[in-house]
Design a protein around this motif. Structure first.
Motif, short mmCIF file in Angstrom:
data_model
loop_
_atom_site.label_atom_id
_atom_site.label_comp_id
_atom_site.label_asym_id
_atom_site.label_seq_id
_atom_site.Cartn_x
_atom_site.Cartn_y
_atom_site.Cartn_z
N ARG A 13 0.83 -1.20 0.00
CA ARG A 13 0.00 0.00 0.00
C ARG A 13 0.87 1.26 0.00
O ARG A 13 0.57 2.25 -0.68
CB ARG A 13 -0.92 0.01 1.23
N GLN A 14 1.96 1.22 0.77
CA GLN A 14 2.87 2.36 0.81
C GLN A 14 3.47 2.62 -0.57
O GLN A 14 3.59 3.77 -1.00
CB GLN A 14 3.99 2.10 1.83
N LYS A 15 3.84 1.54 -1.25
CA LYS A 15 4.42 1.67 -2.59
C LYS A 15 3.40 2.29 -3.55
O LYS A 15 3.74 3.16 -4.37
CB LYS A 15 4.85 0.31 -3.10
N LEU A 16 2.15 1.86 -3.47
CA LEU A 16 1.11 2.42 -4.32
C LEU A 16 0.93 3.91 -4.06
O LEU A 16 0.76 4.71 -4.99
CB LEU A 16 -0.21 1.68 -4.09
N ASN A 17 0.96 4.29 -2.78
CA ASN A 17 0.81 5.70 -2.43
C ASN A 17 1.99 6.53 -2.92
O ASN A 17 1.80 7.66 -3.42
CB ASN A 17 0.68 5.85 -0.91
N GLU A 18 3.20 5.99 -2.81
CA GLU A 18 4.38 6.69 -3.29
C GLU A 18 4.33 6.88 -4.81
O GLU A 18 4.65 7.96 -5.32
CB GLU A 18 5.64 5.91 -2.91
N ASP A 19 3.92 5.84 -5.51
CA ASP A 19 3.81 5.93 -6.97
C ASP A 19 2.76 6.95 -7.38
O ASP A 19 2.96 7.72 -8.33
CB ASP A 19 3.46 4.56 -7.57
N ALA A 20 1.63 6.95 -6.67
CA ALA A 20 0.56 7.91 -6.99
C ALA A 20 1.04 9.33 -6.75
O ALA A 20 0.77 10.23 -7.57
CB ALA A 20 -0.68 7.62 -6.14
N ASP A 21 1.77 9.54 -5.66
CA ASP A 21 2.28 10.88 -5.36
C ASP A 21 3.28 11.34 -6.42
O ASP A 21 3.26 12.49 -6.84
CB ASP A 21 2.95 10.88 -3.98
N ARG A 22 4.14 10.42 -6.87
CA ARG A 22 5.11 10.77 -7.92
C ARG A 22 4.39 11.14 -9.22
O ARG A 22 4.76 12.11 -9.89
CB ARG A 22 6.08 9.61 -8.14
N ARG A 23 3.38 10.37 -9.58
CA ARG A 23 2.62 10.70 -10.80
C ARG A 23 1.94 12.06 -10.67
O ARG A 23 1.91 12.85 -11.61
CB ARG A 23 1.57 9.61 -11.06
N GLN A 24 1.40 12.36 -9.49
CA GLN A 24 0.74 13.64 -9.28
C GLN A 24 1.74 14.79 -9.43
O GLN A 24 1.41 15.83 -10.03
CB GLN A 24 0.11 13.69 -7.89
N GLN A 25 2.94 14.62 -8.90
CA GLN A 25 3.96 15.66 -9.03
C GLN A 25 4.35 15.89 -10.48
O GLN A 25 4.47 17.04 -10.93
CB GLN A 25 5.19 15.28 -8.22
N ILE A 26 4.55 14.81 -11.22
CA ILE A 26 4.91 14.93 -12.64
C ILE A 26 3.79 15.63 -13.40
O ILE A 26 4.04 16.53 -14.21
CB ILE A 26 5.19 13.54 -13.23
N LEU A 27 2.56 15.26 -13.10
CA LEU A 27 1.43 15.87 -13.78
C LEU A 27 1.28 17.35 -13.41
O LEU A 27 0.97 18.18 -14.27
CB LEU A 27 0.14 15.11 -13.45
N ARG A 28 1.51 17.69 -12.15
CA ARG A 28 1.41 19.10 -11.76
C ARG A 28 2.45 19.96 -12.49
O ARG A 28 2.22 21.14 -12.74
CB ARG A 28 1.57 19.26 -10.24
N SER A 29 3.59 19.36 -12.84
CA SER A 29 4.61 20.13 -13.56
C SER A 29 4.16 20.47 -14.98
O SER A 29 4.76 21.34 -15.62
CB SER A 29 5.93 19.35 -13.60
N ILE A 30 3.11 19.82 -15.46
CA ILE A 30 2.53 20.19 -16.77
C ILE A 30 1.12 20.74 -16.57
O ILE A 30 0.27 20.66 -17.44
CB ILE A 30 2.53 18.99 -17.75
N HIS A 31 0.88 21.29 -15.37
CA HIS A 31 -0.37 22.00 -15.05
C HIS A 31 -1.60 21.10 -15.06
O HIS A 31 -2.69 21.52 -15.47
CB HIS A 31 -0.59 23.18 -16.01
N VAL A 32 -1.43 19.86 -14.61
CA VAL A 32 -2.56 18.94 -14.50
C VAL A 32 -2.64 18.47 -13.05
O VAL A 32 -1.71 17.82 -12.56
CB VAL A 32 -2.41 17.73 -15.44
N SER A 33 -3.71 18.81 -12.37
CA SER A 33 -3.90 18.41 -10.97
C SER A 33 -5.05 17.41 -10.87
O SER A 33 -6.17 17.70 -11.29
CB SER A 33 -4.21 19.64 -10.10
N VAL A 34 -4.74 16.24 -10.33
CA VAL A 34 -5.74 15.19 -10.17
C VAL A 34 -5.59 14.56 -8.80
O VAL A 34 -4.55 14.72 -8.14
CB VAL A 34 -5.61 14.11 -11.27
N SER A 35 -6.59 13.81 -8.38
CA SER A 35 -6.51 13.09 -7.11
C SER A 35 -5.60 11.88 -7.27
O SER A 35 -5.27 11.47 -8.39
CB SER A 35 -7.91 12.64 -6.68
N SER A 36 -5.20 11.29 -6.16
CA SER A 36 -4.34 10.11 -6.21
C SER A 36 -5.02 8.95 -6.92
O SER A 36 -4.37 8.16 -7.60
CB SER A 36 -3.93 9.69 -4.79
N ASP A 37 -6.34 8.87 -6.81
CA ASP A 37 -7.09 7.79 -7.47
C ASP A 37 -7.10 7.96 -8.99
O ASP A 37 -7.18 6.99 -9.74
CB ASP A 37 -8.53 7.75 -6.96
#
Length: 225
Positions: free
Chosen positions: A34-58
């Motif tokens: 579960r921790q790994k899934l949360n870390e991966d979701a957070d990394r994807r969110q950060q990458i997406l925010r760098s291109i101005h896309v904000s989404v939930s972890s889900d």
């Protein structure tokens, strides 16, 4: 055994320490996936925010798959090399002279996202910065930190700070210059600048140093248009 004796107290304490340690180890192992899934979701969110896309972890995994066309590592020569750009720790990647690149398509335009890793006042700072297809003009940025001071250095993670980077350029007259993080209202000759955090000078300096050191490693890749 005499419960009032020192021996009993030491044995009891020792048993409790062992039991608690076993319970913590079991809990940690049980939650590892579960921790790994949360870390991966957070990394994807950060990458997406760098291109101005904000989404939930889900939503992050699906949106990442939609917008990130390719992810790869490049070496000092700017050439693609073996390795998993998403899975590798950024600090380890830089130590190995391999640098993560995430190629995104936003509104039909190619953007290149690069990883950043540095040190703030109280610990690690990191983030992602994206550039347009010219591999020079910044499209967006996103930063995070391990423990910078709330209301001061921690402000590097806010839109008020990151929004300043859009439109800034990494190269001037063909030479790599990075982007300077300066005291509010000041400039630096030969560089595009953004205002640092008031009261967070050391964290701002850390971001400034991180930008130069990390982006300099991508120079050959950025020049290979």
């Amino acid at each position: 055994m005499n419960r009032d004796s020192n021996v009993y107290t030491i044995l009891y304490a020792s048993v409790m320490v062992v039991v608690v340690a076993i319970m913590l180890a079991f809990t940690s192992e049980a939650l590892r996936d579960r921790q790994k899934l949360n870390e991966d979701a957070d990394r994807r969110q950060q990458i997406l925010r760098s291109i101005h896309v904000s989404v939930s972890s889900d939503e992050a995994e699906a949106k990442y798959g939609e917008l990130i066309r390719e992810a790869y590592l490049v070496n000092d020569a700017g050439e693609k090399t073996e390795g998993d750009a998403f899975a590798i720790d950024a600090l380890k990647a830089f130590e190995q002279h391999t640098y993560p690149v995430f190629e995104a398509v936003v509104d039909g335009q190619t953007k290149y996202v690069m990883a950043l890793r540095g040190k703030g006042l109280w610990g690690a700072v990191w983030g992602y910065i994206s550039v347009d297809g010219d591999r020079n003009t910044v499209f967006g940025a996103d930063f995070s930190h391990a423990g910078e001071t709330p209301g001061l250095g921690a402000e590097i993670a806010t839109a008020a700070f990151t929004s300043q980077f859009k439109g800034k350029q990494l190269f001037k007259d063909g030479a790599f210059r990075s982007i300077a993080v300066v005291k509010p209202g000041r400039t630096r000759a030969g560089q595009d600048c953004v205002d640092g955090i008031s009261g967070g000078t050391l964290t701002s300096n850390g971001v400034n140093d991180m930008l130069f050191a990390c982006l300099e490693s991508y120079t050959s890749f950025l020049k290979s248009k």
